[in-house]
Enzyme design. Structure first.
Site, PDB file in Angstrom:
ATOM      1  CG  ASN A 216      34.201  23.736 -37.549  1.00  0.00           C
ATOM      2  OD1 ASN A 216      34.528  22.562 -37.492  1.00  0.00           O
ATOM      3  ND2 ASN A 216      33.180  24.154 -38.284  1.00  0.00           N
ATOM      4  CE  LYS A 295      48.453  35.600 -50.433  1.00  0.00           C
ATOM      5  NZ  LYS A 295      49.910  35.546 -50.403  1.00  0.00           N
ATOM      6  CE  LYS A 344      22.613  24.614 -30.835  1.00  0.00           C
ATOM      7  NZ  LYS A 344      24.024  24.367 -30.637  1.00  0.00           N
ATOM      8  CE  LYS A 348      19.843  23.681 -35.398  1.00  0.00           C
ATOM      9  NZ  LYS A 348      20.943  23.928 -36.323  1.00  0.00           N
TER      10      LYS A 348
HETATM   11  N1  CTP Z   1      23.555  22.422 -38.398  1.00  0.00           N
HETATM   12  C1  CTP Z   1      23.047  22.512 -39.675  1.00  0.00           C
HETATM   13  N2  CTP Z   1      23.276  23.633 -40.421  1.00  0.00           N
HETATM   14  C2  CTP Z   1      23.963  24.654 -39.901  1.00  0.00           C
HETATM   15  C3  CTP Z   1      24.469  24.566 -38.589  1.00  0.00           C
HETATM   16  C4  CTP Z   1      24.244  23.433 -37.864  1.00  0.00           C
HETATM   17  O1  CTP Z   1      22.377  21.588 -40.147  1.00  0.00           O
HETATM   18  N3  CTP Z   1      24.172  25.731 -40.641  1.00  0.00           N
HETATM   19  C5  CTP Z   1      23.297  21.183 -37.632  1.00  0.00           C
HETATM   20  C6  CTP Z   1      24.533  20.502 -37.111  1.00  0.00           C
HETATM   21  O2  CTP Z   1      25.004  19.544 -38.022  1.00  0.00           O
HETATM   22  C7  CTP Z   1      24.039  19.876 -35.828  1.00  0.00           C
HETATM   23  C8  CTP Z   1      22.954  20.830 -35.347  1.00  0.00           C
HETATM   24  O3  CTP Z   1      22.563  21.572 -36.492  1.00  0.00           O
HETATM   25  O4  CTP Z   1      23.438  18.617 -36.043  1.00  0.00           O
HETATM   26  C9  CTP Z   1      23.411  21.779 -34.272  1.00  0.00           C
HETATM   27  O5  CTP Z   1      24.602  22.405 -34.663  1.00  0.00           O
HETATM   28  P1  CTP Z   1      25.393  23.408 -33.700  1.00  0.00           P
HETATM   29  O6  CTP Z   1      26.604  23.889 -34.403  1.00  0.00           O
HETATM   30  O7  CTP Z   1      25.534  22.803 -32.340  1.00  0.00           O
HETATM   31  O8  CTP Z   1      24.371  24.585 -33.498  1.00  0.00           O
HETATM   32  P2  CTP Z   1      23.869  25.732 -34.418  1.00  0.00           P
HETATM   33  O9  CTP Z   1      22.558  25.359 -35.008  1.00  0.00           O
HETATM   34  O10 CTP Z   1      24.936  26.151 -35.376  1.00  0.00           O
HETATM   35  O11 CTP Z   1      23.592  26.872 -33.337  1.00  0.00           O
HETATM   36  P3  CTP Z   1      24.642  27.732 -32.435  1.00  0.00           P
HETATM   37  O12 CTP Z   1      25.871  27.902 -33.299  1.00  0.00           O
HETATM   38  O13 CTP Z   1      23.921  28.994 -32.188  1.00  0.00           O
HETATM   39  O14 CTP Z   1      24.915  26.932 -31.193  1.00  0.00           O
END
Ligand code: CTP
Length: 411
Positions: A216, A295, A344, A348
């Site tokens: 990303n 590859k 979240k 979390k």
């Molecule tokens: N995060 C994490 N592990 C993952 C994905 C996200 O610890 N595999 C953490 C990120 O670092 C951030 C928080 O969770 O602090 C939210 O991340 P975000 O990308 O906004 O959300 P997701 O949990 O991935 O949910 P979604 O993609 O469904 O919005």
């Protein structure tokens, strides 16, 4: 290690005013110390200061043009006096002579330095240095009081043998004391001293084969800004970084990882030793099921299907290690910003979440600025305007510190 030794000014802009006294040679050392600690320094000298040390010395040490003359066309073209004052995060005059203090107290603006003194709106400090009789003279003391009442930080002179042979108060404060004062003015009184903070930053990268990966656009700038801001406020910081083009910040142990699994392993290794976890990383939620060591060839295929499997959620995995630790997460959202971020925050088990609307063009991924909303567990919401990532980092740390202190008091 002294407080001054630990101070770090990475990314901060310091304007150093130098007036004419025998201790000017120490200002040269001060410039070096500020630069060594990551500050950008711009020096303005009075005419008398140039009798003690050449502008060339200051220019070489500060790596910036020295301001000397209000009416110099070149000076004004490179950085005008108003711009120079507005540029600074901190303005320090060291050494400050009795003459400068008198002019500053009265608002006299008859040269570049005194004019800048009236324009500057950032925190200001003066470190006086003069003969001990001059220092104790009621006029000088009145001027000091006036400046202090107006919010100028006075870094009092030290005691000892003076250049003129007299003994007493009047010599420029030790550089360590000046640096500590600068630190306090820029960051508050080193309010994170003694804290250990683990920060994750950047994207993760999930490979399909040796030349292709899923990732990303995260640049890592927000996480690095948080790491640097925390270090500047006295914390011991460990940074776990996904692939970014940023260089390892000075004074921060930086662990480079590529995949979400590697980031989780590094976070697991370090969580015990840290009191705060700030999870800014944009972790890839899925990874290709098959990771070929060779590859993958096109072989004329018009369409391919990539099978993906979920990555571990690092915050969820670290939930059991939370205990008294402070956990801060980020939420990247494209709709229902606050509702989704709050979900979240709760799911979390975080103390605080920083919500970003990724659809905004002027902030977020890859940008130097960010617009964010801070949400806390008990319904706390603070909506910040667009600001630099470093400034936002400080706001996040400010609020985290409040929560941390409150928890310590209640615990
Ligand atoms: N995060 C994490 N592990 C993952 C994905 C996200 O610890 N595999 C953490 C990120 O670092 C951030 C928080 O969770 O602090 C939210 O991340 P975000 O990308 O906004 O959300 P997701 O949990 O991935 O949910 P979604 O993609 O469904 O919005």
């Amino acid at each position: 290690m002294t407080m001054g030794e630990k101070a770090n000014f990475h990314g901060r802009k310091i304007l150093l005013g130098v007036t004419g006294g025998i201790s000017v040679y120490k200002s040269a050392e001060l410039v070096r110390e500020f630069i060594r600690r990551g500050a950008e320094v711009s020096v303005v000298m009075t005419e008398n200061a140039t009798r003690f040390i050449t502008p060339l010395t200051m220019e070489s040490l500060s790596r910036n043009p020295v301001g000397l003359d209000m009416f110099s066309l070149t000076d004004e073209r490179t950085m005008g006096h108003i711009d120079r004052a507005k540029w600074a995060d901190l303005f320090i005059v060291a050494p400050a002579t009795a003459n400068y203090l008198a002019k500053a107290a009265c608002g006299i603006a008859d040269d570049l330095l005194t004019t800048i003194s009236l324009v500057a709106r950032c925190p200001v400090a003066v470190a006086p240095a003069m003969n001990t009789n001059m220092w104790s003279h009621p006029t000088v003391q009145d001027n000091i009081r006036t400046l202090e009442e107006r919010g100028v930080k006075i870094i009092p002179p030290g005691e000892g043998e003076l250049a003129c042979g007299d003994k007493g108060k009047g010599r420029l404060a030790d550089l360590d004391i000046i640096i500590k004062a600068a630190q306090e003015l820029l960051y508050g009184a080193c309010d994170m001293s003694g804290l250990s903070v683990l920060v994750t930053a950047g994207p993760t990268r999930e490979s399909m084969d040796p030349v292709r990966f899923i990732s990303n656009p995260s640049s890592g700038k927000m996480g690095y800004a948080i790491a640097e801001a925390a270090r500047g406020r006295g914390a011991v910081v460990t940074l776990i970084s996904g692939p970014t083009s940023l260089k390892d910040p000075d004074g921060i142990e930086t662990i480079r990882v590529v995949t979400a699994e590697e980031m989780l392993a590094a976070a697991r290794d370090h969580i015990e030793a840290n009191q705060w976890l700030i999870m800014t990383a944009a972790v890839a939620d899925y990874r290709p099921v098959k990771r070929s060591t060779r590859k993958t060839k096109k072989d004329g295929k018009k369409k391919i299907t990539l099978e993906m499997e979920s990555n571990p959620d690092i915050l969820m995995e670290l939930a059991t290690a939370k205990g008294d630790r402070l956990y801060v997460g980020f939420a990247a959202e494209s709709e229902s910003l606050e509702d989704n971020a709050r979900k979240k925050l709760l799911s979390k088990g975080l103390d605080l979440i920083v919500a970003n609307d990724i659809t905004e063009r002027d902030s977020g991924f890859e940008k130097d600025e960010n617009r964010a909303t801070l949400l806390g567990r008990e319904g706390y919401v603070e909506r910040f305007p667009l600001m630099s990532k470093l400034e936002l980092a400080h706001r996040i740390l400010d609020h985290s510190s409040v929560l941390w202190r409150a928890a310590a008091k209640n615990g």
